[in-house]
Design a protein around this motif. Structure first.
Motif, mmCIF file in Angstrom:
data_model
loop_
_atom_site.group_PDB
_atom_site.id
_atom_site.type_symbol
_atom_site.label_atom_id
_atom_site.label_comp_id
_atom_site.label_asym_id
_atom_site.label_seq_id
_atom_site.Cartn_x
_atom_site.Cartn_y
_atom_site.Cartn_z
ATOM 1 N N ASN A 202 1.518 -16.237 6.138
ATOM 2 C CA ASN A 202 2.178 -17.434 5.627
ATOM 3 C C ASN A 202 3.698 -17.300 5.677
ATOM 4 O O ASN A 202 4.383 -17.461 4.685
ATOM 5 C CB ASN A 202 1.706 -17.713 4.202
ATOM 6 C CG ASN A 202 0.258 -18.157 4.179
ATOM 7 O OD1 ASN A 202 -0.121 -19.105 4.846
ATOM 8 N ND2 ASN A 202 -0.558 -17.446 3.431
ATOM 9 N N SER A 203 4.171 -16.998 6.857
ATOM 10 C CA SER A 203 5.609 -16.821 7.042
ATOM 11 C C SER A 203 5.948 -17.275 8.464
ATOM 12 O O SER A 203 5.057 -17.535 9.264
ATOM 13 C CB SER A 203 5.972 -15.343 6.884
ATOM 14 O OG SER A 203 5.623 -14.633 8.056
ATOM 15 N N PRO A 204 7.226 -17.341 8.784
ATOM 16 C CA PRO A 204 7.573 -17.650 10.175
ATOM 17 C C PRO A 204 6.952 -16.653 11.154
ATOM 18 O O PRO A 204 6.633 -17.018 12.290
ATOM 19 C CB PRO A 204 9.099 -17.554 10.179
ATOM 20 C CG PRO A 204 9.499 -17.888 8.784
ATOM 21 C CD PRO A 204 8.422 -17.303 7.918
ATOM 22 N N TYR A 205 6.755 -15.421 10.706
ATOM 23 C CA TYR A 205 6.111 -14.435 11.582
ATOM 24 C C TYR A 205 4.665 -14.852 11.870
ATOM 25 O O TYR A 205 4.164 -14.646 12.979
ATOM 26 C CB TYR A 205 6.151 -13.052 10.939
ATOM 27 C CG TYR A 205 5.812 -11.922 11.873
ATOM 28 C CD1 TYR A 205 6.609 -11.636 12.970
ATOM 29 C CD2 TYR A 205 4.680 -11.130 11.669
ATOM 30 C CE1 TYR A 205 6.304 -10.595 13.834
ATOM 31 C CE2 TYR A 205 4.368 -10.086 12.521
ATOM 32 C CZ TYR A 205 5.190 -9.820 13.606
ATOM 33 O OH TYR A 205 4.879 -8.788 14.456
ATOM 34 N N ARG A 207 3.637 -17.918 12.103
ATOM 35 C CA ARG A 207 3.752 -18.955 13.144
ATOM 36 C C ARG A 207 3.966 -18.318 14.500
ATOM 37 O O ARG A 207 3.372 -18.721 15.499
ATOM 38 C CB ARG A 207 4.946 -19.876 12.839
ATOM 39 C CG ARG A 207 4.716 -20.881 11.754
ATOM 40 C CD ARG A 207 5.736 -21.999 11.859
ATOM 41 N NE ARG A 207 7.102 -21.552 11.661
ATOM 42 C CZ ARG A 207 7.773 -21.638 10.507
ATOM 43 N NH1 ARG A 207 7.194 -22.172 9.457
ATOM 44 N NH2 ARG A 207 9.005 -21.207 10.424
ATOM 45 N N LEU A 208 4.827 -17.306 14.509
ATOM 46 C CA LEU A 208 5.120 -16.618 15.762
ATOM 47 C C LEU A 208 3.839 -16.007 16.345
ATOM 48 O O LEU A 208 3.550 -16.168 17.543
ATOM 49 C CB LEU A 208 6.170 -15.543 15.485
ATOM 50 C CG LEU A 208 6.576 -14.609 16.612
ATOM 51 C CD1 LEU A 208 7.117 -15.393 17.791
ATOM 52 C CD2 LEU A 208 7.633 -13.628 16.119
#
Ligand SMILES: Nc1ncnc2c1ncn2[C@@H]1O[C@H](COP(=O)(O)OP(=O)(O)OP(=O)(O)O)[C@@H](O)[C@H]1O
Ligand SMILES: [Mg+2]
Lengths: 404, 255
Positions: A202-205, A207-208
């Motif tokens: 649940n972080s930009p990581y 998404r990455l």
């Protein structure tokens, strides 16, 4: 014959913790990052053998006695005695063993990711890992110098066994207190891995990772260093698997190659497919089901042996894999996304949007002051239907406007 | 055109697939801050040229200079970091993610994209909110903001095109290659897309290079048009000049 409920609960908790850890690790690698690891057992085995070897060598060394051949029975008896006699040595060796197992897992994860990054097709990596896991197992099985070969490396006892001296009156407590505490530690570490995975997810990581899973070319074209991230996630996943291996060998007491057959990887895949890809909570459910099968088949085997003297308990071990296979087939046919589908990546970004406007999946989080402008905008739109298709044609009508 | 005016300069770019010369010695230069069009019949090599510029496809020969920097064998993610963005003819989306998540993936330099920062929301949440605000206004201007929670494979083909555009614009590229941005999109929205493109150019000084089959809309917004035929640039110039050229008319009539 009475059933040992406490013993069962302790064993269940320990195995559940270890399975959850392996599952969370695979889910990060495959569920999130799309990297199919068919050799998860390799990292698990490496963790176990590194921990076992470290324990067998360090315990006598720190206790100031000659190590000798760690495969000898005398050496085994010696290190079991040290582990019971000296809490400091016992626990510190255990901590070191865990750290080195994680490091070994991470390093091997990095190493195997290199050939994989040479090719675009990630199934290549999974084949390499599948083979590497088997090769490692067969190598150890036939190499006396590594993990005592076929006989296995025994005497890797619970690092808390010295607690038994505080319960001189009760043999039951002597056994159950250390193993119960150990189960608690395993569970705590499993929860830690789960929480890390949740936070990463649940972080930009997160998404990455999912962007790489869904379309590597598009991700790369949006500035993402796909090779680097694939490497990173293999390292993270392998560290967790290495830790699981170390915890397992300390629980079961012996590192034997039979515990690291490809079927272990298969079970981890089933728990992930069952719980749901990229859904860590679902994975915990999947791990629970597989632990039930694992423990259930063992317990039932023992019970059946008591009822029917000629019963062969290993039949139930095979039955367990049969059940897993059937579960897998049913899932692939009827519920490909698992019991619990993938959820949104829950970052605060969603607080800018109004969930009333579309089918809300998660809870609406409190909107912080600086964001009120955004949320008002959202409210205005809330009565409209989410999909406003009137603005956009289907693909076909666009195609007709092309110059032929 | 002097080097300073040119944001992208191609020199003798070629690429063959088997025996087919998909791109055959293309040289061209795109003026900084302009909107350039790339047109040509189906299969003339337009998408292949974009793939080569963005690094998705390798070239057999030729050189690419972007803002004076030779790209040559730079990987696509490094080209994006330099300010070169692109969309795909067939939308390439992250289908397991929502429209909002897709759009936010386009944000550049996200602190939370490091595994060391990710577990600590305090390190990236302020930036996350900035990116979310930018994403929201981006999605609003392309009229996909109400779809924020839909998975990107649940939306229509036209909306997919818009989502792609929305995502790549998040990275604030200096040069944006758009491969048929309005294919599959309703006529009115096609106008709107070109309006946003013009607006984006004014506001952020973005240069556009656009493959488009809708010539009427395209011609209203572009400064220069390049015409491609059988892997070569057969004409270039202002739209009104281009339409009068006989070889362009011939190429389109398939002679
Ligand atoms: N990966 C590939 N492998 C083989 N041939 C290819 C490949 N990509 C493109 N081609 C061929 O190269 C030529 C140019 O294709 P390209 O997609 O660049 O054309 P285009 O101008 O974009 O056409 P359209 O207007 O239909 O999108 C075509 O003949 C195509 O079949
Ligand atoms: Mg094309």
């Amino acid at each position: 014959m009475s059933f040992d409920y406490v013993g069962f609960a302790i064993a269940f908790t320990t195995v559940y913790g270890i399975y959850s850890m392996l599952g969370v690790s695979l889910n990060l690698e495959y569920g999130y990052a799309g990297q199919p690891n068919f050799g998860q057992v390799l990292f698990y085995a490496i963790g176990a053998y590194v921990a076992g070897t470290i324990a067998a060598n360090l315990l006598p060394m720190l206790a100031g006695v000659a190590t000798g051949n760690i495969c000898d029975v005398s050496s085994l008896v010696q290190r079991e005695a040290i582990a019971i006699a000296d809490p400091v040595i016992s626990v510190s060796v255990w901590v070191l063993a865990l750290i080195f197992s994680m490091a070994a897992g991470g390093i091997i994860g990095l190493v195997v990711s290199y050939p994989a990054l040479r090719v675009k097709e990630e199934w290549f990596l999974s084949m390499i890992l599948l083979v590497a896991g088997e090769m490692f197992r067969i190598f150890v099985q036939n190499t006396q110098q590594v993990g005592c070969g076929f006989n296995g490396l025994a005497g890797i006892v619970n690092p808390l066994n010295w607690i038994e001296k505080y319960f001189p009156g009760s043999q039951v407590l002597q056994a159950e207190v250390p193993s119960g505490l150990y189960a608690g530690i395993v569970l705590a570490l499993a929860i830690a891995c789960f929480l890390i995975a949740q936070r990463i997810g649940n972080s930009p990581y997160g998404r990455l990772l999912k962007s790489i899973r869904d379309d590597k070319v598009a991700s790369e074209s949006l500035g993402k260093d796909v090779s680097k991230v694939r490497k990173q996630i293999m390292i993270i996943g392998s560290i967790m698997a290495g830790l699981a291996g170390a915890l397992y060998v300390y629980y079961i007491g012996t590192a034997v190659t039979d515990d690291y057959i490809p079927a272990v990887t298969f079970s981890i895949w089933v728990m992930m497919i069952l719980g749901g890809y990229a859904n860590n909570r679902g994975l915990l459910v999947g791990a629970f089901v597989i632990t039930m099968l694992d423990r259930g088949s063992l317990v039932l085997g023992v019970l059946m042996e008591g009822w029917f003297p000629n019963f062969n308990p290993s039949l139930l071990i095979y039955a367990r894999y049969m059940v897993e296979s059937v579960v897998l087939i049913l899932l692939l046919v009827f519920r490909q996304k698992g019991l619990f589908p993938e959820t949104r990546i829950k970052t605060k970004a969603y607080t800018l949007f109004d969930f009333g406007a579309s089918k809300a999946q998660g809870k609406k989080e409190p909107v912080t002051e600086s964001l009120t402008e955004g949320s008002k905008q959202g409210e205005v739109q809330s009565n409209q239907v989410a999909t406003d298709s009137s603005l956009v044609d289907s693909d076909t009508s666009g195609g007709s406007s092309r110059t032929k | 055109m002097s080097d300073e005016d040119s944001i992208l300069a191609l020199e003798g770019i070629s690429r063959s697939f088997g025996g087919v010369r998909a791109v055959d010695g293309v040289s061209l230069s795109i003026k900084r801050g302009s909107i350039a069009g790339l047109i040509g019949p189906n299969g003339s090599g337009k998408s292949t040229l974009f793939n080569i510029i963005s690094g998705v496809e390798k070239k057999n020969s030729g050189s690419i200079a972007f803002q004076g920097v030779r790209l040559d064998n730079l990987s696509p993610h490094k080209r994006f970091a330099l300010g070169l963005g692109r969309t795909f003819q067939t939308p390439r989306l992250f289908t397991g993610m929502t429209v909002l998540e897709n759009t936010m993936t386009g944000g550049k330099g996200q602190k939370g994209e490091s595994p060391f920062n990710a577990p600590f929301p305090g390190r990236w949440e302020p930036q996350e909110m900035e990116i979310a605000k930018q994403a929201k206004s981006q999605m609003t201007s392309l009229e996909i903001e109400k779809l924020f929670g839909s998975h990107s494979n649940e939306i229509s083909g036209g909306q997919m095109k818009l989502l792609q555009l929305s995502t790549v614009l998040m990275g604030r590229p200096k040069l944006l290659l758009l491969d048929e941005p309005t294919a599959g999109v309703a006529p009115r929205l096609a106008q709107d897309i070109f309006q946003s493109i013009s607006q984006e150019r004014v506001e952020n000084a973005t240069t556009f290079f656009i493959i488009e089959h809708r010539l009427q809309v395209l011609f209203r917004h572009v400064d220069t048009v390049f015409v491609m035929h059988q892997g070569r640039i057969i004409a270039s110039g202002k739209p009104d000049e281009i339409v009068k050229k006989q070889n362009v008319i011939d190429a389109y009539l398939g002679s």
